[in-house]
Motif scaffolding. Sequence first.
Motif, short mmCIF file in Angstrom:
data_model
loop_
_atom_site.label_atom_id
_atom_site.label_comp_id
_atom_site.label_asym_id
_atom_site.label_seq_id
_atom_site.Cartn_x
_atom_site.Cartn_y
_atom_site.Cartn_z
N PHE B 153 2.47 -37.14 4.23
CA PHE B 153 3.45 -38.19 4.49
C PHE B 153 4.32 -38.42 3.26
O PHE B 153 3.82 -38.49 2.15
CB PHE B 153 2.74 -39.50 4.83
CG PHE B 153 2.20 -39.56 6.22
CD1 PHE B 153 2.89 -40.27 7.21
CD2 PHE B 153 1.01 -38.93 6.55
CE1 PHE B 153 2.39 -40.33 8.49
CE2 PHE B 153 0.52 -38.99 7.84
CZ PHE B 153 1.21 -39.69 8.81
N LYS B 154 5.60 -38.58 3.49
CA LYS B 154 6.48 -38.97 2.39
C LYS B 154 6.18 -40.43 2.01
O LYS B 154 6.22 -40.81 0.86
CB LYS B 154 7.94 -38.82 2.81
CG LYS B 154 8.91 -38.92 1.65
CD LYS B 154 10.33 -38.67 2.10
CE LYS B 154 11.31 -39.03 0.98
NZ LYS B 154 12.67 -39.19 1.52
N GLU B 155 5.88 -41.22 3.04
CA GLU B 155 5.52 -42.62 2.79
C GLU B 155 4.10 -42.87 3.30
O GLU B 155 3.91 -43.26 4.45
CB GLU B 155 6.45 -43.55 3.56
CG GLU B 155 7.83 -43.68 3.00
CD GLU B 155 8.65 -44.68 3.81
OE1 GLU B 155 8.41 -45.89 3.66
OE2 GLU B 155 9.47 -44.25 4.63
N PRO B 156 3.10 -42.64 2.44
CA PRO B 156 1.72 -42.81 2.89
C PRO B 156 1.41 -44.23 3.38
O PRO B 156 0.44 -44.43 4.11
CB PRO B 156 0.90 -42.48 1.64
CG PRO B 156 1.81 -41.68 0.77
CD PRO B 156 3.19 -42.19 1.05
N ALA B 157 2.24 -45.19 3.00
CA ALA B 157 2.00 -46.58 3.42
C ALA B 157 2.10 -46.73 4.94
O ALA B 157 1.62 -47.72 5.50
CB ALA B 157 2.99 -47.51 2.74
N LEU B 158 2.69 -45.74 5.60
CA LEU B 158 2.81 -45.83 7.07
C LEU B 158 1.49 -45.48 7.77
O LEU B 158 1.37 -45.65 8.97
CB LEU B 158 3.92 -44.89 7.56
CG LEU B 158 5.32 -45.20 7.01
CD1 LEU B 158 6.34 -44.18 7.51
CD2 LEU B 158 5.74 -46.61 7.40
N ILE B 159 0.52 -45.00 7.00
CA ILE B 159 -0.80 -44.71 7.57
C ILE B 159 -1.58 -46.01 7.64
O ILE B 159 -1.88 -46.62 6.62
CB ILE B 159 -1.56 -43.67 6.71
CG1 ILE B 159 -0.76 -42.37 6.61
CG2 ILE B 159 -2.95 -43.41 7.29
CD1 ILE B 159 -1.33 -41.38 5.60
N ALA B 160 -1.89 -46.44 8.86
CA ALA B 160 -2.56 -47.74 9.03
C ALA B 160 -4.05 -47.59 9.28
O ALA B 160 -4.77 -48.58 9.38
CB ALA B 160 -1.92 -48.50 10.19
N GLY B 161 -4.52 -46.35 9.38
CA GLY B 161 -5.95 -46.14 9.59
C GLY B 161 -6.29 -44.68 9.37
O GLY B 161 -5.48 -43.80 9.68
N THR B 162 -7.47 -44.44 8.81
CA THR B 162 -7.91 -43.06 8.58
C THR B 162 -9.37 -42.94 9.03
O THR B 162 -10.04 -43.94 9.27
CB THR B 162 -7.84 -42.67 7.09
OG1 THR B 162 -8.69 -43.56 6.35
CG2 THR B 162 -6.43 -42.74 6.56
N VAL B 163 -9.82 -41.70 9.13
CA VAL B 163 -11.26 -41.46 9.27
C VAL B 163 -11.62 -40.35 8.29
O VAL B 163 -10.76 -39.57 7.87
CB VAL B 163 -11.66 -41.02 10.70
CG1 VAL B 163 -11.54 -42.17 11.67
CG2 VAL B 163 -10.86 -39.82 11.17
N ASP B 164 -12.89 -40.33 7.94
CA ASP B 164 -13.38 -39.27 7.09
C ASP B 164 -13.95 -38.19 7.99
O ASP B 164 -14.84 -38.46 8.80
CB ASP B 164 -14.47 -39.82 6.16
CG ASP B 164 -15.06 -38.74 5.27
OD1 ASP B 164 -14.64 -38.66 4.12
OD2 ASP B 164 -15.92 -37.97 5.75
N TYR B 165 -13.42 -36.98 7.88
CA TYR B 165 -14.00 -35.87 8.65
C TYR B 165 -14.26 -34.71 7.70
O TYR B 165 -13.32 -34.18 7.10
CB TYR B 165 -13.09 -35.43 9.80
CG TYR B 165 -13.70 -34.30 10.59
CD1 TYR B 165 -14.94 -34.45 11.20
CD2 TYR B 165 -13.07 -33.06 10.68
CE1 TYR B 165 -15.54 -33.41 11.89
CE2 TYR B 165 -13.66 -32.02 11.38
CZ TYR B 165 -14.89 -32.20 11.99
OH TYR B 165 -15.49 -31.17 12.67
N ALA B 166 -15.49 -34.34 7.57
CA ALA B 166 -15.91 -33.24 6.70
C ALA B 166 -15.33 -33.40 5.29
O ALA B 166 -14.83 -32.45 4.70
CB ALA B 166 -15.51 -31.90 7.31
#
Lengths: 253, 216
Positions: B153-166
């Motif tokens: 992402f150019k603007e990581p702030a637009l990520i409102a949720g993540t998950v950890d996978y491997a």
Amino acid sequence: MSKQVRVISRLDIKAPNLIKGIRLEGLRVMGDPQTFVCQYYAQGIDEILYMDVVASLYERSSLHDVIRHAVERVFVPITVGGGIRSLQDATEILSLGADKIAINTAAVKQPELIAEIARQAGSQAVVLSVECKREQQGWQVYTDNGREKTGRDVIDWVKQAQQLGVGEILLTSVDREGTRKGYDLELLQAVSDAVQLPIIASGGFGELIHASQAAAVKNVTAVAVADGLHYKRFTVKQIKQQLSADGFAVRTV
Amino acid sequence: MMIQVIDTKTNNLSNVLRALSACKLEFEVIYTAAELRGGSVVVLPGVGAFASCMTSLNEAGFSAALKSHLTRGGKLLGICVGMQAMARFSTEFGQHAGLGFFDAKVEHLAHTSNVPVITPNVNWLPLQSEHGRFAEFNGAHVYFVHSYHMCQFKEPALIAGTVDYAGQSVCAIVDQGPVIGFQFHPEKSGEIGLRILAHSIALLQNTEPMPLSHTA
């Protein structure tokens, strides 16, 4: 982070009924699958697997009704196997709201069908169902609910299927099915070593510890439980508590 | 505010419709861009391959129309490949252009990881969404089935949720106000999934439209 493991309820269907057998034979009618499925959903089941064990054209529409009812009430992934012989059969099942189809007999007879369905619906929608019986050396692939020999080696077959684009492997030990003696761990390990695909362990669950034993195998990401739930010997929660106690991550609701 | 669901000819359409019904939401299914109504909340479901999703959007005229829909007060919710379609491009089976609402790309999970990754990622994973408009769902398990993910992402702030996978942080929710996307399937994530779906629709219905100069 510890490995996430799903608990899947396997329902063998002789439409319109849920049935249960031993080593995929000796069928006993359990009742209306919808009643069972709604209970498991309330208990936090992660996925539902319907296996049409008769798969005759005659009762096909009855199986479709089973799926139609389920998707109205159950908002978790649903896999349907048994009697899928063509791309059209697969498309029909998926259009009813199933998320994945499991394919065995037709895939063995016509491996390119796997690629055809995967191209159309995506690999994630294609589960290779493998019915395995132990031989002196390794395991042989069976079809038609463990009745027909194919002469194919399980390990060769799953490697080929991976190339063709299956998304998951449902690995059923016909020897252990309905025996409550635990999953065939050597089989799970051998397939896990052979492919980079998620594996659903099936056949043999009888004690809570069996779930953790299967989950400990590297590529096993789900355990299928049938009569352990159908006979109310265990709840979904108990199975997850065991998995969690043994260090696996599970979904809680 | 009207909800319009695009028929992208993929198999999760009926499941998304049933989930909206279960949330007591009314909607209509649309097939071409001409049916878009000003100011509506558009839901874009999708499973399967990125390219076939884009082809179906292009053929029905949505690719151009959605952009102007957003500038005229419309809202958009993308699910799974419907979210991925909002990136600039995907590398699934060759390089394919997306709608470009997010300055990000779509890559295979194994290509962005240093360790072996089992794909597809078929899992219930707990959301990490402490900040932003999905904070109340932090820790909720939701259902994923995908091999590609939105990243860089150019603007990581637009990520409102993540998950950890491997060991990899995978984007699960994108949120830039009038446009929200889910990599997971809220329609297959049990009761919590239905709540997330209802929440996102409510957010979109109450969000001020944003000029598209803000996007990629």
